[in-house]
Enzyme design. Structure first.
Site, short mmCIF file in Angstrom:
data_model
loop_
_atom_site.label_atom_id
_atom_site.label_comp_id
_atom_site.label_asym_id
_atom_site.label_seq_id
_atom_site.Cartn_x
_atom_site.Cartn_y
_atom_site.Cartn_z
N LYS A 1 -9.57 5.04 11.39
CA LYS A 1 -9.63 4.67 10.02
C LYS A 1 -9.78 3.18 10.11
O LYS A 1 -8.52 2.76 9.93
CB LYS A 1 -8.56 5.36 9.30
CG LYS A 1 -8.88 5.21 7.74
CD LYS A 1 -7.85 6.13 6.99
CE LYS A 1 -7.92 5.87 5.40
NZ LYS A 1 -8.19 4.60 5.06
N GLU B 1 3.92 1.43 -1.13
CA GLU B 1 4.36 1.65 -2.34
C GLU B 1 3.35 2.32 -3.36
O GLU B 1 3.87 3.15 -4.22
CB GLU B 1 4.99 0.34 -3.10
CG GLU B 1 6.31 -0.10 -2.42
CD GLU B 1 6.54 -1.35 -2.79
OE1 GLU B 1 7.63 -1.95 -2.64
OE2 GLU B 1 5.65 -2.34 -3.03
N ASP C 1 0.95 -1.26 -0.08
CA ASP C 1 -0.08 0.17 -0.01
C ASP C 1 0.81 1.12 -0.02
O ASP C 1 0.65 2.24 -0.64
CB ASP C 1 -0.87 0.07 1.24
CG ASP C 1 -2.15 -1.05 1.02
OD1 ASP C 1 -2.01 -1.83 0.07
OD2 ASP C 1 -2.88 -1.33 2.19
#
Ligand code: IVH
Length: 643
Positions: free
Chosen positions: A91, A11, A9
């Site tokens: 989140k 990257e 994620d």
């Protein structure tokens, strides 16, 4: 789209940001099909596509405190220094879902899809328990809750284990598992996975986000309880830091904190960009996955003798910590990963202290296969992988890596009962070299002991007396003390009773061993292996020299139930399990934990389960408590076994 990402994620986020920057610097090169032009994944073939009531937008990210403060500054400027508060929420790292209610009933569920058009996953979502099918409130109105579908971390680990057994590829993380479980064509698959839905968005919206969260709860939806109103940016920053620390205490994954301007009217004035609201931001925790190279695989021997392969990694910083090792658990795990030495892998640091290898991202050139050693790297003893077990173990109880555990077990209550032989003393005895195997305990002297730190003459004398006393332990305790895999107190007792002699047990073939109650192929194989190992043979010889009794007098209790084996299952109306067992035994009967052809009666109470089924399958007679009491009573004719 396939829930099987090839890069991390982090990257992806970095490349995405770079692309966005390039496109704004050179708009002439931006294309319609750029990933910056869409919000989510393109709906996969196979689901009906349904437009959303309003676009399901994504959020802009803040990757550090500075970016978070910059967001706050923008908000303050846009609101012209008017007072406002934030709502900070966790989140949740899952899959966003829009759930529609019509006339008070759950009507439809849509994944985000590309943000404008979602996939209809109504039937799958219907199987998620935290999505109520009816809502008492607002039955007359149509409304929509948006939120996140998440996969519990433990359930995720269990699922991957199951998949490994079934030869299926593992899910990379709980989010992909959530997606893979919701976006399946068969709702039964979704139902079998324990998904949860947390709501965080209500349409039509009330006057504020904090009210929306309360209202969603009122309407029967699950809302994550860890949200807070923040009076200013400092409180918000503190909240983000707090949860970055505490994220691993939650049963599911979070990847940041979402901050939202609370009042709806202020949100309206701040408005949206094409992709995200200006009134909200996602503060992302640093990524805890990175790529690195497996330079070697070494084997560690644990206290139970289990051999654990450990990957030695080219050091890499993962979320602020340098990682140079990762556990590979066992041979199966290495096979599942398809891992060779030299490969580049994705490593992840999660709740546990020991990082793990998620998957191979590129094969090394050259690369070399790993093989579990056939002998223990510490003592060169035999390494065995028992059938049905994932672990390979060194079976030499005197292996230095295992020794402390072996001695603690030997001295434990119910085994050799050596009072005063605790962790600290065992550490001292082994580390000083005084004790290299359990039989060395019997060579200890007052002089040797008092040389140890914190060991006075008085406690040394007591300890020696306790050690001495243990020499007269009966055979079942001795067998238990040997620490043979799968042979605990109960099996030790049964073996002693059945064979009456340690030498007989040590030389018996597997078939013969299985004559004993509750001894199946697995236990028999383990016994056979143990008594074949050269270290163990010399241990047995030494124990004989020390005067341990290898013989066991079977004191058969006589009574009505002599020679009969019972299995108890379910809840009996009057007797507790212990009572029933004691009564059967004092009448000369035996109580076994599992139903086999050797079982004479299964005594079943309420909520009897698998054992009852097994009894029926094998045609074993099933009786109730009343009948058991009759059998124990005087009516001896009833006990004659049926032929
Ligand atoms: S609010 C327009 N709140 O994070 C507002 N999103 O990166 C949209 N997410 O698409 C989202 N927890 O899938 C919001 N408490 C939360 C969230 C949350 C997780 C996800 C959601 C969203 C993505 C944005």
């Amino acid at each position: 789209m396939l829930d099987a990402p090839e890069i991390t994620d982090a990257e992806y986020d970095a490349l995405f940001r770079e692309l966005k920057a390039l496109e704004s610097a050179h708009p002439e090169f931006a294309s319609d099909d750029s990933p910056t032009q869409r919000v989510g994944a393109t709906p996969r073939e196979g689901f009906v596509k349904v437009p959303h009531s309003s676009p399901m937008l994504s959020l802009d990210n803040a990757l550090n405190e500075e970016e978070l403060r910059a967001f706050d500054k923008r908000v303050r400027e846009l609101l012209g220094d008017e007072p406002f508060t934030y709502v900070a929420e966790l989140k949740l790292d899952g899959l966003s879902l829009a759930v529609h209610y019509r006339n008070g009933k759950f009507a439809q569920a849509l994944t985000r899809g590309d943000g404008t058009v979602g996939e209809d996953v109504t039937e799958n979502a219907r199987t998620i328990r935290s999505i109520p099918l009816k809502s008492r409130l607002h039955a007359q109105n149509d409304w929509e809750a948006r939120g996140e579908v998440v996969f519990n971390r433990k359930a995720f680990d269990a699922l991957n284990e199951e998949r490994a057994v079934a030869g299926l590829p593992a899910f990379v993380n709980p989010r992909n598992a959530a997606a893979g479980s919701l976006r399946v064509l068969d709702p039964a698959t979704t139902a079998a996975r324990k998904l949860e839905f947390f709501a965080y968005f209500l349409i039509p919206p009330p006057a504020s986000q904090s009210e929306a969260l309360r209202e969603l709860r009122e309407r029967g939806l699950k809302v994550n309880e860890h949200w807070r109103t923040c009076s200013d940016i400092d409180v918000l920053v503190a909240f983000c830091k707090e949860w970055e620390e505490k994220r691993d205490t939650l049963p599911f994954e979070i990847d940041g904190v979402v901050a939202k301007v609370d009042r709806f009217e202020q949100q309206q004035r701040l408005g949206w960009t094409a992709k995200a609201p200006r009134w909200a931001i996602a503060f992302k925790f640093p990524a805890r996955q990175e790529n690195t190279v497996v330079e070697n695989i070494e084997v560690q021997v644990g206290r139970t003798g289990a051999l654990t392969p450990v990957a030695h990694l080219r050091p890499v910083a993962v979320g602020g910590v340098t990682v140079s090792r990762a556990t590979l658990h066992n041979e199966d795990e290495i096979e599942r990963l398809g891992l060779h030495i030299g490969d580049t892998v994705l490593v992840e640091r999660s709740g546990d202290v020991i990082p793990k290898v998620v998957r191979v991202v590129a094969q090394g050139e050259p690369r070399r296969a790993f093989h579990m050693p056939k002998s223990c790297p510490v003592c060169e003893g035999e390494v065995v992988r028992a059938e049905g077990e994932a672990a390979s173990r060194c079976i030499n109880p005197n292996c230095p890596a295992r020794l402390k555990e072996t001695i603690l077990h030997w001295a434990a209550r119910g085994v050799m009962d050596i009072d005063g032989m605790g962790d600290a003393l065992v550490d001292q005895l082994v580390d000083s070299g005084l004790v290299r195997n359990v039989t060395d305990l019997y060579d200890l002297t007052l002089d040797k002991l008092t040389e140890l730190e914190r060991m006075g003459a008085k406690s040394a004398t007591k300890l020696l007396a306790n050690i001495e006393k243990s020499r007269s332990a009966p055979l079942p305790r001795l067998i238990n003390g040997l620490g043979i895999p799968f042979v605990g107190e109960r099996t030790a007792q049964i073996l002693a009773e059945t064979f009456g002699d340690l030498d007989k047990i040590a030389t018996a073939e597997e078939e013969e061993l299985q004559r004993a109650e509750e001894v199946g192929p697995k236990v028999a194989a383990s016994l056979r292996r143990f008594f074949h190992e050269p270290h163990n043979r010399s241990l047995i010889a030494k124990l004989r020299d020390l005067g341990f009794s290898f013989h066991y007098e079977i004191t058969r209790k006589s009574g009505n139930l002599e020679g009969l084996t019972f299995v108890l299952t379910g809840v009996l109306p009057h007797l507790t399990r212990e009572d029933a067992k004691a009564r059967i035994e004092s009448a000369g009967g035996k109580v076994s934990g599992s139903v086999s052809r050797k079982t004479r009666y299964v005594v079943a109470g309420e909520e009897a389960g698998a054992k009852l089924d097994k009894a029926r399958e094998l045609g074993v007679e099933v009786i109730d408590e009343q009948r058991l009491l009759e059998l124990i009573g005087t009516d001896s004719s009833a006990t004659a076994p049926a032929s």
